[in-house]
Motif scaffolding. Structure first.
Motif, short mmCIF file in Angstrom:
data_model
loop_
_atom_site.label_atom_id
_atom_site.label_comp_id
_atom_site.label_asym_id
_atom_site.label_seq_id
_atom_site.Cartn_x
_atom_site.Cartn_y
_atom_site.Cartn_z
N GLY A 1 -6.61 -2.33 -11.93
CA GLY A 1 -6.73 -1.45 -10.77
C GLY A 1 -8.19 -1.08 -10.53
O GLY A 1 -8.90 -0.71 -11.46
N GLN A 2 -8.63 -1.18 -9.29
CA GLN A 2 -10.02 -0.87 -8.95
C GLN A 2 -10.05 0.26 -7.93
O GLN A 2 -9.27 0.29 -6.97
CB GLN A 2 -10.72 -2.10 -8.37
N TYR A 3 -10.98 1.22 -8.15
CA TYR A 3 -11.04 2.42 -7.34
C TYR A 3 -12.47 2.72 -6.93
O TYR A 3 -13.41 2.47 -7.69
CB TYR A 3 -10.49 3.63 -8.12
N LEU A 4 -12.62 3.28 -5.73
CA LEU A 4 -13.85 3.92 -5.30
C LEU A 4 -13.53 5.41 -5.24
O LEU A 4 -12.86 5.87 -4.32
CB LEU A 4 -14.30 3.40 -3.93
N GLY A 5 -13.98 6.16 -6.24
CA GLY A 5 -13.52 7.54 -6.38
C GLY A 5 -12.04 7.53 -6.69
O GLY A 5 -11.59 7.00 -7.70
N THR A 6 -11.23 8.11 -5.79
CA THR A 6 -9.78 8.09 -5.95
C THR A 6 -9.11 7.09 -5.02
O THR A 6 -7.89 7.04 -4.94
CB THR A 6 -9.19 9.49 -5.70
N ALA A 7 -9.89 6.29 -4.30
CA ALA A 7 -9.34 5.34 -3.32
C ALA A 7 -9.08 4.00 -3.99
O ALA A 7 -10.01 3.38 -4.52
CB ALA A 7 -10.30 5.17 -2.15
N ARG A 8 -7.83 3.54 -3.96
CA ARG A 8 -7.48 2.25 -4.54
C ARG A 8 -8.07 1.15 -3.68
O ARG A 8 -7.88 1.10 -2.46
CB ARG A 8 -5.95 2.10 -4.61
N LEU A 9 -8.79 0.20 -4.30
CA LEU A 9 -9.45 -0.87 -3.57
C LEU A 9 -8.60 -2.12 -3.48
O LEU A 9 -8.73 -2.91 -2.55
CB LEU A 9 -10.78 -1.23 -4.26
N ASN A 10 -7.74 -2.36 -4.47
CA ASN A 10 -6.97 -3.60 -4.50
C ASN A 10 -5.52 -3.30 -4.86
O ASN A 10 -5.21 -2.28 -5.45
CB ASN A 10 -7.55 -4.57 -5.52
N TYR A 11 -4.64 -4.20 -4.47
CA TYR A 11 -3.25 -4.14 -4.88
C TYR A 11 -2.83 -5.59 -5.13
O TYR A 11 -2.90 -6.06 -6.25
CB TYR A 11 -2.39 -3.47 -3.80
N ASN A 12 -2.48 -6.32 -4.10
CA ASN A 12 -2.35 -7.78 -4.23
C ASN A 12 -3.67 -8.48 -4.00
O ASN A 12 -3.78 -9.69 -4.20
CB ASN A 12 -1.32 -8.31 -3.23
N ALA A 13 -4.67 -7.75 -3.57
CA ALA A 13 -5.93 -8.36 -3.17
C ALA A 13 -6.80 -8.70 -4.38
O ALA A 13 -6.66 -8.11 -5.45
CB ALA A 13 -6.69 -7.42 -2.24
N PRO A 14 -7.72 -9.66 -4.22
CA PRO A 14 -8.69 -9.94 -5.28
C PRO A 14 -9.73 -8.83 -5.37
O PRO A 14 -9.71 -7.86 -4.60
CB PRO A 14 -9.33 -11.26 -4.83
#
Length: 807
Positions: free
Chosen positions: A209-222
């Motif tokens: 899981g990748q985040y910018l602060g509390t914002a999720r950056l990816n889900y199915n995405a690379p």
């Protein structure tokens, strides 16, 4: 002997002993060279933690935004904290010999009064964006701290400066446990703690899981590969993180915590560099930051823009073109923070980034390992967009934070699908991810030191993949897929101090997910319709752990946690197929030592992985997702930092991993269940023959050795010299006869020098000093992989020169 006045004596004796002991302890503290620029308090304590070798906690966002003066000289950590906080309404509380917490000073503070309430180290995720800053110092320039929390690696904002406008590749170079496919910027998948599933971008959810602060950056995405610019902290949490972060965190979590707006002071910064690459073309990058106090003390705005070009270094023999794999990146971020008062905070975040690759970066083994023969270009394009709104309210003992995030990522890829003796043909793929999520969490701390968090999340994700294949003049659409996930989640987490040395941690997450999928561009058959119907699943992810402090220098922990990914549909051999959700459960134990000028930690983990989702190659050469069975992963990772001399630091880190497919599914036929031991000759019809039980993309051994020396010249400039060796062991590309090729066994080297003074710095960095052409990744196109070895070499020897300015 007991007496009635014993408790009374103890009541006055204990404070007296503390008063008497305090000067002795302060006198015994080691003194360090401190040099901290004027700026925000939260940034200053990050630098102080590194330089003084201490841990500092800060939970109040408003305190963190206060300005502090420059601090410079040789002093103890206690003196540095006192001088740093002189002009603020904060004070430092000592938790142990090397642990401090900064709290708000009472308006009517007195020399004596009620007993001081000491806070225990809170779980890192109790904080809103950059509300919690925990700095663990390891003396001098060592950015990776000995993990006080399980599986945590923290890199402060200085690392982002050292990364010089680079992205996730800079993280992978710094952290041996972080792996990456090497398809190119903006199209890679990241792996942590040896949990790696596939080399392709398909319907499977990410394992990190990748985040910018509390914002999720990816889900199915690379990996969106955001540039590491103007960051306050980077957190890498290894191992499953399902309790606090939910689905898609089987291997861990990466959080990029940006610097937030300052509503009281103007700030600006800019940087730029140029680079020359052997056997390739030049590169450049530039970035700028501006902080504007729109309304004094109330509203601040912080904006970042950047652009860069990574010069190509791969040639094409067939088309007679040089340096074909050039990549352009442009992006920016803007954050607005409104603080209307009474503990309220409103943040608005917007981010965008475009990555355009002119051609793929793989080569073959027929030439000099920096060229290949392909009939046409294979470009790729990544478009990332993010918007977030968050509202927070802080009371004396607890905080509320609610955030709503919308994320979109589009990835276009082109692959060579030509067959020997046939006309050139290509394969195009477009993946579209749309994610909207709302999360609300309430966290706090009781008088007894119990830290707690409860929250809930609503999430909706849609992933579409559209595909086309054919000769250059007539490309035809083939079956695509769409997977949708809707989640409703509740979670809780707490840390309870059982004694002065022992802390109990426990938590759980209950998720109800509704899954649905369908084929695109093709009429649904009766079977396809049955597979595509929506279905639901409910999962409970518990976590539990203990942390024990043996002494001020030595602590240990044990933890159990789980993670999961929802299932979906894929297309294999022109048939719609369903793949099941997979889940991991991991138990780990570790020790962390922080003593004077030496810091180290080691963690041993055993992970069980059930219903592993992985990608195979079908009879048409297309990647397709399957559940390949159950597996287990054993890892040992360790970090060390040592300062044998003033200003001179040595760092070492490494990961050993043993990953196995222990129970293959019915579609997987292992030629050997154990190395050298046959299991039979009858191969089930339609099964994929596998000659190794190794899981893909997991190197058995990886490590890094680094050293730096920092000194101050007579003119007041700071000179820093550094160097590193990084090794990535061998691994397999994937599962099956086509994907089972070897890759890795890579040694990378670098040297750097920097001269800095009064907000200005000039630097030079050389990478791949040996001009190695080792194979980082063994694929460029899955369709032509069977025709010959494909390699992705290290970028050839590169020398970059740059300058950074801040105002």
């Amino acid at each position: 002997m007991h007496s009635r006045d014993g408790p009374l004596k103890a009541r006055y004796l204990l404070p007296a002993l503390c008063v008497l002991a305090a000067p002795v302890e302060a006198h015994a503290e080691a003194r360090a060279q401190i040099d901290i620029a004027a700026g925000r308090l939260d940034s200053a304590i990050v630098a102080l933690g590194r330089q003084a070798g201490i841990s500092i906690g800060l939970t109040d966002r408003q305190l963190g935004a206060q300005r502090v003066r420059r601090l410079r000289g040789v002093m103890s950590a206690e003196e540095a904290l006192r001088r740093l906080l002189d002009d603020s309404n904060a004070r430092a509380v000592r938790l142990s010999a090397r642990d401090w917490r900064i709290v708000r000073a009472a308006p009517s503070a007195r020399a004596s009064g009620t007993p001081l309430r000491l806070a225990v180290a809170a779980p890192a995720d109790l904080s809103p964006p950059v509300a919690e800053i925990v700095v663990t110092g390891v003396r001098a320039a060592a950015e990776i701290s000995a993990a006080r929390e399980q599986g945590l690696i923290a890199l402060d904002g200085q690392f982002a400066i050292d990364a010089h406008n680079r992205g996730s590749d800079a993280l992978a170079e710094r952290v041996p446990g972080l792996g990456s496919t090497q398809l190119g910027p903006g199209r890679n998948r990241l792996f942590l703690r040896a949990i790696a599933d596939t080399s392709f971008n398909g319907p499977t959810q990410a394992v990190v899981g990748q985040y910018l602060g509390t914002a999720r950056l990816n889900y199915n995405a690379p990996d969106p590969d955001l540039r590491l610019i103007d960051l306050n902290l980077i957190e890498i949490r290894q191992g499953p993180q399902g309790t606090l972060y939910g689905a898609g965190t089987l291997g861990g979590v990466i959080r990029l915590l940006p610097n937030m707006p300052d509503a009281r002071n103007w700030e600006a910064a800019q940087s730029g560099s140029v680079a020359a690459t052997w056997h390739g073309e030049p590169s450049f990058d530039a970035s700028a930051m501006l902080n504007v106090p729109v309304i004094e003390g109330k509203l601040g705005l912080r904006a970042v823009v950047y652009a860069g070009r990574d010069g190509g270094y791969i040639d094409d023999r067939l088309r007679q073109k040089n340096d074909i794999n050039r990549v352009h990146t442009t992006g920016g971020r803007i954050i607005a923070r409104l603080e209307p008062g009474d503990g309220w905070t409103i943040d608005l975040v917007g981010a965008a980034q475009d990555i355009d690759g002119r051609d793929s970066q793989y080569a073959d083994r027929l030439g000099d390992r920096l060229d290949r023969a392909s009939p046409f270009a294979q470009p790729f394009r990544n478009r990332f967009r993010l918007g977030q709104a968050s509202i927070g309210k802080a009371w004396d003992t607890f905080e509320l934070l609610t955030t709503t995030t919308i994320t979109g990522l589009d990835l276009d890829e082109t692959f060579d699908a030509s067959e020997p003796g046939q006309a050139p043909s290509l394969f195009r793929q477009r993946g579209e991810t749309r994610l909207i999520a709302n999360e609300t969490r309430l966290s706090g701390m009781t008088d007894g030191g119990l830290t707690w968090l409860v929250g809930g999340q609503l999430l909706g994700n849609r992933y579409r993949i559209r595909r086309a294949r054919g000769e250059l003049a007539r490309v035809s659409t083939i079956s695509g897929i769409e997977n949708r996930v809707e989640e409703a989640t509740g979670f809780a987490d707490l840390a309870l101090p059982l004694t002065g040395r022992l802390v109990l941690m426990a938590g759980g997450r209950l998720t109800h997910a509704r899954l649905s999928g369908e084929a695109l561009e093709q009429p649904l058959t009766l079977e396809a319709f049955r597979v595509a119907r929506s279905r639901s699943q409910t999962a409970f992810l518990p976590s539990a752990g203990l942390r024990y402090r043996f002494s001020d220098a030595l602590s240990g922990h044990v933890r159990y946690q789980e993670g999961f990914r929802p299932g979906g549909i894929s297309v294999r051999d022109d048939m719609i197929r369903r793949f099941l959700p997979d889940n991991v459960s991991a138990i780990e134990a570790g020790l962390a030592l922080n003593s004077g000028n030496f810091s180290a930690d080691a963690t041993f983990a055993h992970t069980r992985w059930r219903n592993i989702q992985a990608d195979l190659i079908d009879s048409d050469g297309l990647p397709t997702t399957e559940n390949i069975g159950n597996g287990r992963i054993i890892t040992l990772d360790a970090n060390m930092a040592w300062q044998p001399l003033p200003g001179f630091t040595i760092e070492a880190s490494g990961v050993w991993a043993d990953s196995r497919l222990t129970q293959p599914s019915a579609r997987i036929f292992l030629v050997t269940a154990q190395r050298g031991s046959a299991v039979g000759t009858a191969v089930p019809e339609g099964a994929v023959i596998v000659d190794s039980d190794d899981l893909p993309n997991v190197a058995r051994l990886s490590g890094r050795l680094g050293a730096s020396w920092k000194t101050e010249t007579r003119a007041g400039e700071t000179l820093t010299l550094g160097g590193s060796l990084r090794y990535v062991g061998s691994s397999r590309l994937g599962i099956g006869p086509v994907l089972g090729v070897r890759q890795g066994d890579v040694l990378d080297t670098s040297l750097s020098a920097e001269l800095a003074w009064q907000g200005r710095s000039f630097w030079i960095r050389a990478s791949n000093l040996l001009d190695s052409r080792s194979n980082r990744f063994a694929m460029g196109s899955p369709f032509t992989l069977a025709q010959g070895d494909q390699i992705t070499p290290l970028r050839p020897r590169t020398i970059a020169i740059g300058a950074d300015f801040s105002f």
